[in-house]
Design a protein around this motif. Structure first.
Motif, PDB file in Angstrom:
ATOM      1  N   PRO A   1       2.567  16.537  -5.342  1.00 53.17           N
ATOM      2  CA  PRO A   1       1.761  16.030  -4.219  1.00 53.17           C
ATOM      3  C   PRO A   1       1.121  14.694  -4.567  1.00 53.17           C
ATOM      4  O   PRO A   1       0.630  14.492  -5.684  1.00 53.17           O
ATOM      5  CB  PRO A   1       0.711  17.131  -4.018  1.00 53.17           C
ATOM      6  N   LEU A   2       1.134  13.760  -3.603  1.00 54.41           N
ATOM      7  CA  LEU A   2       0.690  12.385  -3.864  1.00 54.41           C
ATOM      8  C   LEU A   2      -0.327  11.952  -2.811  1.00 54.41           C
ATOM      9  O   LEU A   2      -0.143  12.221  -1.609  1.00 54.41           O
ATOM     10  CB  LEU A   2       1.900  11.448  -3.876  1.00 54.41           C
ATOM     11  N   ILE A   3      -1.383  11.294  -3.279  1.00 52.43           N
ATOM     12  CA  ILE A   3      -2.410  10.716  -2.402  1.00 52.43           C
ATOM     13  C   ILE A   3      -2.281   9.202  -2.477  1.00 52.43           C
ATOM     14  O   ILE A   3      -2.278   8.619  -3.559  1.00 52.43           O
ATOM     15  CB  ILE A   3      -3.818  11.148  -2.831  1.00 52.43           C
ATOM     16  N   SER A   4      -2.186   8.569  -1.307  1.00 50.10           N
ATOM     17  CA  SER A   4      -2.114   7.110  -1.230  1.00 50.10           C
ATOM     18  C   SER A   4      -3.513   6.555  -0.982  1.00 50.10           C
ATOM     19  O   SER A   4      -4.172   6.929  -0.008  1.00 50.10           O
ATOM     20  CB  SER A   4      -1.157   6.694  -0.107  1.00 50.10           C
ATOM     21  N   ALA A   5      -3.954   5.670  -1.885  1.00 45.80           N
ATOM     22  CA  ALA A   5      -5.277   5.050  -1.755  1.00 45.80           C
ATOM     23  C   ALA A   5      -5.128   3.553  -1.997  1.00 45.80           C
ATOM     24  O   ALA A   5      -5.587   3.011  -3.002  1.00 45.80           O
ATOM     25  CB  ALA A   5      -6.257   5.672  -2.742  1.00 45.80           C
ATOM     26  N   VAL A   6      -4.457   2.873  -1.059  1.00 43.81           N
ATOM     27  CA  VAL A   6      -4.161   1.449  -1.186  1.00 43.81           C
ATOM     28  C   VAL A   6      -5.027   0.689  -0.188  1.00 43.81           C
ATOM     29  O   VAL A   6      -4.962   0.937   1.025  1.00 43.81           O
ATOM     30  CB  VAL A   6      -2.663   1.172  -0.932  1.00 43.81           C
ATOM     31  N   GLY A   7      -5.851  -0.240  -0.678  1.00 42.15           N
ATOM     32  CA  GLY A   7      -6.687  -1.057   0.185  1.00 42.15           C
ATOM     33  C   GLY A   7      -7.929  -0.335   0.650  1.00 42.15           C
ATOM     34  O   GLY A   7      -8.302   0.730   0.145  1.00 42.15           O
ATOM     35  N   HIS A   8      -8.556  -0.941   1.645  1.00 43.45           N
ATOM     36  CA  HIS A   8      -9.764  -0.364   2.229  1.00 43.45           C
ATOM     37  C   HIS A   8      -9.380   0.520   3.408  1.00 43.45           C
ATOM     38  O   HIS A   8      -8.203   0.728   3.705  1.00 43.45           O
ATOM     39  CB  HIS A   8     -10.724  -1.473   2.654  1.00 43.45           C
ATOM     40  N   GLU A   9     -10.384   1.031   4.086  1.00 36.32           N
ATOM     41  CA  GLU A   9     -10.141   2.006   5.143  1.00 36.32           C
ATOM     42  C   GLU A   9      -9.322   1.425   6.278  1.00 36.32           C
ATOM     43  O   GLU A   9      -8.523   2.123   6.902  1.00 36.32           O
ATOM     44  CB  GLU A   9     -11.489   2.520   5.667  1.00 36.32           C
ATOM     45  N   THR A  10      -9.466   0.135   6.558  1.00 29.17           N
ATOM     46  CA  THR A  10      -8.733  -0.478   7.671  1.00 29.17           C
ATOM     47  C   THR A  10      -7.334  -0.915   7.275  1.00 29.17           C
ATOM     48  O   THR A  10      -6.536  -1.266   8.147  1.00 29.17           O
ATOM     49  CB  THR A  10      -9.509  -1.696   8.195  1.00 29.17           C
ATOM     50  N   ASP A  11      -7.029  -0.910   5.980  1.00 24.99           N
ATOM     51  CA  ASP A  11      -5.705  -1.337   5.521  1.00 24.99           C
ATOM     52  C   ASP A  11      -4.732  -0.175   5.622  1.00 24.99           C
ATOM     53  O   ASP A  11      -5.058   0.962   5.275  1.00 24.99           O
ATOM     54  CB  ASP A  11      -5.760  -1.827   4.074  1.00 24.99           C
ATOM     55  N   THR A  12      -3.523  -0.479   6.079  1.00 26.13           N
ATOM     56  CA  THR A  12      -2.475   0.539   6.204  1.00 26.13           C
ATOM     57  C   THR A  12      -1.183  -0.004   5.627  1.00 26.13           C
ATOM     58  O   THR A  12      -0.757  -1.112   5.978  1.00 26.13           O
ATOM     59  CB  THR A  12      -2.252   0.942   7.670  1.00 26.13           C
ATOM     60  N   THR A  13      -0.558   0.783   4.747  1.00 23.08           N
ATOM     61  CA  THR A  13       0.726   0.407   4.151  1.00 23.08           C
ATOM     62  C   THR A  13       1.738   1.498   4.445  1.00 23.08           C
ATOM     63  O   THR A  13       1.412   2.586   4.928  1.00 23.08           O
ATOM     64  CB  THR A  13       0.594   0.210   2.629  1.00 23.08           C
ATOM     65  N   LEU A  14       2.983   1.197   4.109  1.00 20.83           N
ATOM     66  CA  LEU A  14       4.072   2.110   4.444  1.00 20.83           C
ATOM     67  C   LEU A  14       3.956   3.435   3.684  1.00 20.83           C
ATOM     68  O   LEU A  14       4.278   4.501   4.222  1.00 20.83           O
ATOM     69  CB  LEU A  14       5.419   1.437   4.135  1.00 20.83           C
ATOM     70  N   ILE A  15       3.483   3.387   2.427  1.00 21.89           N
ATOM     71  CA  ILE A  15       3.430   4.649   1.669  1.00 21.89           C
ATOM     72  C   ILE A  15       2.324   5.568   2.184  1.00 21.89           C
ATOM     73  O   ILE A  15       2.312   6.747   1.849  1.00 21.89           O
ATOM     74  CB  ILE A  15       3.258   4.376   0.160  1.00 21.89           C
ATOM     75  N   ASP A  16       1.381   5.016   3.013  1.00 22.88           N
ATOM     76  CA  ASP A  16       0.379   5.890   3.618  1.00 22.88           C
ATOM     77  C   ASP A  16       1.025   6.910   4.544  1.00 22.88           C
ATOM     78  O   ASP A  16       0.517   8.030   4.704  1.00 22.88           O
ATOM     79  CB  ASP A  16      -0.644   5.061   4.398  1.00 22.88           C
ATOM     80  N   TYR A  17       2.151   6.543   5.169  1.00 19.65           N
ATOM     81  CA  TYR A  17       2.807   7.429   6.130  1.00 19.65           C
ATOM     82  C   TYR A  17       3.672   8.479   5.443  1.00 19.65           C
ATOM     83  O   TYR A  17       3.844   9.578   5.971  1.00 19.65           O
ATOM     84  CB  TYR A  17       3.662   6.601   7.101  1.00 19.65           C
ATOM     85  N   VAL A  18       4.238   8.152   4.279  1.00 17.44           N
ATOM     86  CA  VAL A  18       5.145   9.099   3.609  1.00 17.44           C
ATOM     87  C   VAL A  18       4.426   9.929   2.545  1.00 17.44           C
ATOM     88  O   VAL A  18       4.974  10.936   2.073  1.00 17.44           O
ATOM     89  CB  VAL A  18       6.335   8.356   2.959  1.00 17.44           C
ATOM     90  N   SER A  19       3.220   9.541   2.154  1.00 18.18           N
ATOM     91  CA  SER A  19       2.490  10.307   1.145  1.00 18.18           C
ATOM     92  C   SER A  19       1.970  11.610   1.761  1.00 18.18           C
ATOM     93  O   SER A  19       1.924  11.775   2.981  1.00 18.18           O
ATOM     94  CB  SER A  19       1.335   9.482   0.582  1.00 18.18           C
ATOM     95  N   ASP A  20       1.564  12.524   0.909  1.00 18.67           N
ATOM     96  CA  ASP A  20       1.063  13.815   1.386  1.00 18.67           C
ATOM     97  C   ASP A  20      -0.349  13.723   1.946  1.00 18.67           C
ATOM     98  O   ASP A  20      -0.742  14.566   2.757  1.00 18.67           O
ATOM     99  CB  ASP A  20       1.106  14.830   0.237  1.00 18.67           C
ATOM    100  N   ARG A  21      -1.124  12.747   1.525  1.00 19.53           N
ATOM    101  CA  ARG A  21      -2.472  12.557   2.047  1.00 19.53           C
ATOM    102  C   ARG A  21      -2.839  11.073   1.865  1.00 19.53           C
ATOM    103  O   ARG A  21      -2.506  10.462   0.836  1.00 19.53           O
ATOM    104  CB  ARG A  21      -3.476  13.433   1.307  1.00 19.53           C
ATOM    105  N   ARG A  22      -3.511  10.502   2.855  1.00 16.40           N
ATOM    106  CA  ARG A  22      -3.988   9.117   2.752  1.00 16.40           C
ATOM    107  C   ARG A  22      -5.485   9.123   2.570  1.00 16.40           C
ATOM    108  O   ARG A  22      -6.206   9.832   3.277  1.00 16.40           O
ATOM    109  CB  ARG A  22      -3.626   8.319   4.004  1.00 16.40           C
ATOM    110  N   ALA A  23      -5.960   8.342   1.598  1.00 16.19           N
ATOM    111  CA  ALA A  23      -7.392   8.219   1.341  1.00 16.19           C
ATOM    112  C   ALA A  23      -7.837   6.820   1.758  1.00 16.19           C
ATOM    113  O   ALA A  23      -7.131   5.843   1.508  1.00 16.19           O
ATOM    114  CB  ALA A  23      -7.701   8.449  -0.130  1.00 16.19           C
ATOM    115  N   PRO A  24      -8.994   6.682   2.375  1.00 14.89           N
ATOM    116  CA  PRO A  24      -9.449   5.352   2.806  1.00 14.89           C
ATOM    117  C   PRO A  24      -9.772   4.437   1.631  1.00 14.89           C
ATOM    118  O   PRO A  24      -9.635   3.226   1.754  1.00 14.89           O
ATOM    119  CB  PRO A  24     -10.684   5.659   3.650  1.00 14.89           C
ATOM    120  N   THR A  25     -10.197   5.019   0.505  1.00 16.13           N
ATOM    121  CA  THR A  25     -10.540   4.219  -0.681  1.00 16.13           C
ATOM    122  C   THR A  25     -10.086   4.989  -1.923  1.00 16.13           C
ATOM    123  O   THR A  25      -9.863   6.209  -1.882  1.00 16.13           O
ATOM    124  CB  THR A  25     -12.051   3.965  -0.772  1.00 16.13           C
TER     125      THR A  25
END
Length: 480
Positions: free
Chosen positions: A240-264
């Motif tokens: 299981p992988l958590i994507s924590a790239v950028g700040h809360e308003t930033d969105t990258t492609l791995i945010d959609y394919v990861s199991d959970r996205r973190a704002p920070t």
């Protein structure tokens, strides 16, 4: 003066090839390095690995080519409609009398172009099902090992380690990578594959959860996390992988394919780990509630028991009847045992009355008389049996002597043997000059065979011995 009267020209006549290659050299010398901005169209990815395209604006267009060796070095993938800035050199294609630019580098001309490219890639991966909610894995509630993929320098890794240490002290494994620029996507993808390839019993334990983290930045700074290969690597992973790239308003492609996205990144550390103090408090609360529930259950059952006991008779009343029956049985037990003993005594007396010592003595006398008779018969039979066996043995001994080939011959007979002791049965078996031994009844002599030999005349028949009268049978009787 007419044209026909004009003097012939001395200018050199070029061939088509000479002129075409002369123009090619002139363009390449004059425009050996060109930086060009425009919109891509007619993009063709050839099976040979080369990319053919056209760069245009609102007034003109120029053909371009990216050779196979330069395609892998491009920072973006050429697609229809993208606005790009390319660098290369101008050359010509002599076979078609066209000029073109040989592209060596390519980058997006602006944020709009990057976002358009990202949107097309998102639609492509979404159509393949990589964003589906059912394929996302559940995060472990209490991980023993946390893997972090980020830059080893900067505030991100310090924030994550500090937050995990405060909440849930566990082992943290950091895989250092670059998180910006060329090569960043490949390093992050390699780290994800490396963590997934670990085994639980290896020298480095396999993480229970992964965190890919980076601080905030512009679209260009975060562009490495929009890489298609990186997105597919995240989707193919088993941890299981958590994507924590950028700040809360930033969105990258791995945010959609990861199991959970973190704002920070700090929020990712909080998602990955529970709070130990909260768990202890929850356990204490469960223990308190369990004790209270147990006490209430016992109290309720005690009340139900008391209510049921009021409808039951007293224990003394229940036991009184049984005690009375016991007293009655015990009072009759002694009398019953005594009557039982008397009954068995009378039965024993009835059986013992016919049994007298004289009865046993008469039986012994009968058996002793039979034994004496058997002894008398045995003593009489043994001598008769011995005498009969002696007579039979003497007869067998006489028969043995009669059949013995080595016994001395009777008068008128001779036993002929060779020097080796073998008996001669026929005269034809003897050779002339052979030494034989003649055994008579009273002496033994040696002789030498003479003549050619031959068959000797048969001897006169010997007189038949007188028959002995048969031995009368001896009646030895029977021992038994």
């Amino acid at each position: 003066m007419t044209d026909s009267d004009a003097a012939p020209s001395n200018a050199q006549a070029y061939s088509v090839s000479e002129l075409a290659f002369a123009l090619k050299r002139t363009l390449e010398d004059a425009y050996g390095f060109v930086r060009l901005r425009g919109e891509l169209s007619k993009v063709t990815h050839h099976s040979s690995g080369h990319v053919y395209l056209t760069i245009k604006d609102d007034k003109a267009a120029i053909d371009g080519v990216v050779w196979k060796g330069s395609v892998r070095n491009l920072s973006i993938r050429p697609e229809q409609g993208m606005e790009v800035i390319v660098t290369g050199r101008i050359t010509t294609f002599p076979a078609g009398s066209r000029y073109q630019i040989v592209i060596e580098t390519m980058e997006a001309a602006g944020v709009g172009a990057l976002l358009a490219q990202l949107e097309r890639l998102k639609q492509k991966l979404h159509a393949e099902g990589l964003f589906a909610a059912e394929r996302k894995r559940r995060l472990p509630s209490m991980p023993a090992v946390v893997g972090v993929i980020t830059s080893p320098t900067g505030a991100v890794i310090r924030d994550i380690l500090h937050r995990i240490r405060d909440r849930w002290p566990c082992r943290v494994i950091v895989w250092p990578v670059i998180v910006q620029g060329e090569g960043a996507a490949a390093q992050v993808a390699g780290a994800i594959r490396g963590f997934n390839a670990m085994t639980a019993d290896g020298p480095i334990p396999r993480p229970d959860i992964l965190i890919v983290a980076r601080g905030g930045g512009s679209v260009e700074d975060l562009w490495a996390f929009n890489d298609e290969t990186l997105a597919r690597t995240v989707a193919e992973g088993t941890i299981p992988l958590i994507s924590a790239v950028g700040h809360e308003t930033d969105t990258t492609l791995i945010d959609y394919v990861s199991d959970r996205r973190a704002p920070t990144p700090t929020a990712a550390a909080e998602m990955a780990t529970p709070v130990l103090a909260e768990l202890k408090a929850a356990v204490s609360d469960y223990d308190r509630r369990l004790n209270q529930s147990g006490a209430r259950a016992i109290e309720g059952r005690r009340d139900r028991l008391n209510a049921a006991a009021r409808g039951l008779p007293r224990p003394a009343d229940i036991l009184a009847l049984a005690g009375q029956r016991l007293d009655y049985a015990s009072s009759h037990l002694t009398m019953g045992l005594r009557r039982n003993v008397d009954l068995h005594a009378r039965h024993l007396a009835q059986i013992a009355a016919p049994l007298r010592p004289a009865l046993l003595g008469s039986r012994n006398d009968q058996l002793r008389g039979r034994l004496d008779q058997l002894n008398l018969r045995l003593n009489a039979a043994i001598p008769r049996r011995l005498e009969a066996e002696q007579i039979r043995l003497a007869s067998l001994d006489k028969l043995r002597q009669t059949l013995n080939p080595k016994r001395p011959p009777r008068p008128g007979f001779v036993l002929v043997t060779r020097a080796d002791g073998s008996t001669v049965g026929n005269g034809a078996d003897l050779a002339s000059g052979e030494t034989v031994r003649l055994m008579f009844e009273d002496a033994t002599r040696e002789a030498v065979i003479d003549g050619d030999g031959g068959v000797a005349p048969p001897p006169p028949p010997a007189p038949k011995p007188a028959k002995r009268p048969p031995t009368p049978p001896t009646d030895q009787g029977d021992l038994f």
